[in-house]
Design an enzyme around this catalytic site. Structure first.
Site, PDB file in Angstrom:
ATOM      1  N   ALA A   8       0.915  -1.091   0.629  1.00  0.00           N
ATOM      2  CA  ALA A   8       0.088   0.059  -0.033  1.00  0.00           C
ATOM      3  C   ALA A   8       1.040   0.955   0.170  1.00  0.00           C
ATOM      4  O   ALA A   8       1.857   1.156   0.287  1.00  0.00           O
ATOM      5  CB  ALA A   8      -0.781   0.237   1.150  1.00  0.00           C
ATOM      6  N   SER A 190       6.846   5.856  -0.762  1.00  0.00           N
ATOM      7  CA  SER A 190       8.074   4.968  -1.292  1.00  0.00           C
ATOM      8  C   SER A 190       8.192   4.265   0.364  1.00  0.00           C
ATOM      9  O   SER A 190      10.002   4.641   0.354  1.00  0.00           O
ATOM     10  CB  SER A 190       9.010   6.011  -2.371  1.00  0.00           C
ATOM     11  OG  SER A 190       8.657   5.858  -3.500  1.00  0.00           O
ATOM     12  N   ARG A 191       7.808   4.827   1.519  1.00  0.00           N
ATOM     13  CA  ARG A 191       7.891   4.579   2.432  1.00  0.00           C
ATOM     14  C   ARG A 191       9.976   5.785   3.114  1.00  0.00           C
ATOM     15  O   ARG A 191      10.633   5.497   3.866  1.00  0.00           O
ATOM     16  CB  ARG A 191       8.995   3.395   2.908  1.00  0.00           C
ATOM     17  CG  ARG A 191       8.079   1.780   1.934  1.00  0.00           C
ATOM     18  CD  ARG A 191       6.520   1.716   3.024  1.00  0.00           C
ATOM     19  NE  ARG A 191       6.121   0.333   2.679  1.00  0.00           N
ATOM     20  CZ  ARG A 191       4.877   0.366   1.679  1.00  0.00           C
ATOM     21  NH1 ARG A 191       4.451   2.198   1.162  1.00  0.00           N
ATOM     22  NH2 ARG A 191       4.434  -0.570   2.196  1.00  0.00           N
ATOM     23  N   LEU A 192       9.321   6.511   2.146  1.00  0.00           N
ATOM     24  CA  LEU A 192      10.170   8.120   2.990  1.00  0.00           C
ATOM     25  C   LEU A 192       8.937   8.226   4.048  1.00  0.00           C
ATOM     26  O   LEU A 192       8.803   9.494   3.683  1.00  0.00           O
ATOM     27  CB  LEU A 192      11.181   8.379   1.868  1.00  0.00           C
ATOM     28  CG  LEU A 192      11.589   7.822   1.078  1.00  0.00           C
ATOM     29  CD1 LEU A 192      12.379   8.699  -0.337  1.00  0.00           C
ATOM     30  CD2 LEU A 192      12.845   7.466   1.691  1.00  0.00           C
ATOM     31  N   HIS A 193       9.034   7.529   5.238  1.00  0.00           N
ATOM     32  CA  HIS A 193       8.250   7.707   5.837  1.00  0.00           C
ATOM     33  C   HIS A 193       8.685   9.453   6.888  1.00  0.00           C
ATOM     34  O   HIS A 193       9.900   9.466   7.167  1.00  0.00           O
ATOM     35  CB  HIS A 193       7.628   7.279   7.747  1.00  0.00           C
ATOM     36  CG  HIS A 193       7.428   6.047   6.589  1.00  0.00           C
ATOM     37  ND1 HIS A 193       6.298   5.998   5.492  1.00  0.00           N
ATOM     38  CD2 HIS A 193       7.749   4.660   6.173  1.00  0.00           C
ATOM     39  CE1 HIS A 193       5.892   4.281   4.714  1.00  0.00           C
ATOM     40  NE2 HIS A 193       7.194   3.488   6.015  1.00  0.00           N
TER      41      HIS A 193
END
Length: 214
Positions: A8, A190-193
């Site tokens: 997701a 892109s999981r660059l939270h």
């Protein structure tokens, strides 16, 4: 569902340090209000993690029942597994998992007992059935069957049926998680939270904001 194939993208929001409140409890109150406004189920549910006398970690969900000037308030049986753990090591973390908002908050710090007056006031505000259940259940202890639990509840209900008030048992009361650190997490593409953490500054009442890598 295959956990390996489930993916997701997180793209609902972003965090900017300039938008944050001066201290973490005010920021948490804002996020709680947003979670409530968005219609999340039990937005005040938080996962409390403790260390028990055997040095084993343990987590469970409780409900946040207040925020005061020092920390987060919750109430429980003090002889339960978490109560025994907190008596052994008076520290905990609390996680608010707001999946629908792609957000979470993690708070950590020491834990102290809420005084009897505050515990009495909260217990008195609970539904009567919940008051009776608190007296009937030896929380975290084994029991032979559901029928035994229902019978214990029935006995307590009968005991107090002619009383206007069900008294708080002395083994039940409140805790305050005093915030030493609080991390606000927002899922990003892109999981660059985004991860923004409050840590205490040079003075006890001052806070510093830091951005963490995802």
């Amino acid at each position: 569902m295959d956990p390996l194939s489930h993916r997701a993208e997180y793209e609902l929001d972003a965090l900017d340090e300039a938008d944050f409140a001066p201290e973490p409890l005010a920021q948490l109150a804002q996020w709680l209000e947003r979670a409530s406004d968005e219609g999340l189920v039990e937005p005040n549910a938080m996962v409390i993690s403790t260390i028990d006398p055997g040095e084993q970690p343990s987590s469970r969900t409780v409900l946040l029942r207040g925020i005061d000037e020092s920390g987060l308030l919750f109430y429980t049986n003090r002889q339960s597994r978490k109560g025994r753990a907190l008596a052994h090591r008076a520290a905990a973390s609390a996680l608010f998992p707001w999946y629908a908002l792609q957000r979470q908050v993690i708070v950590a710090g020491r834990v102290e007992l809420v005084d009897d007056a505050a515990s009495d006031a909260y217990f008195a505000a609970r539904p009567r059935a919940s008051q009776i259940a608190a007296r009937a259940s030896h929380q975290s202890e084994e029991i032979g069957s559901r029928d035994e639990l229902e019978a214990a509840f029935a006995r307590e209900a009968a005991r107090w049926q002619h009383e206007e008030r069900v008294p708080r048992p002395d083994f039940w009361g409140g805790y305050r998680l005093v915030v030493d650190e609080a991390e606000f997490w927002q899922g990003r593409r892109s999981r660059l939270h985004d991860r923004i953490v409050y840590r205490r500054g040079a003075g006890e009442q001052t806070w510093e904001l830091h951005r963490l890598q995802p």
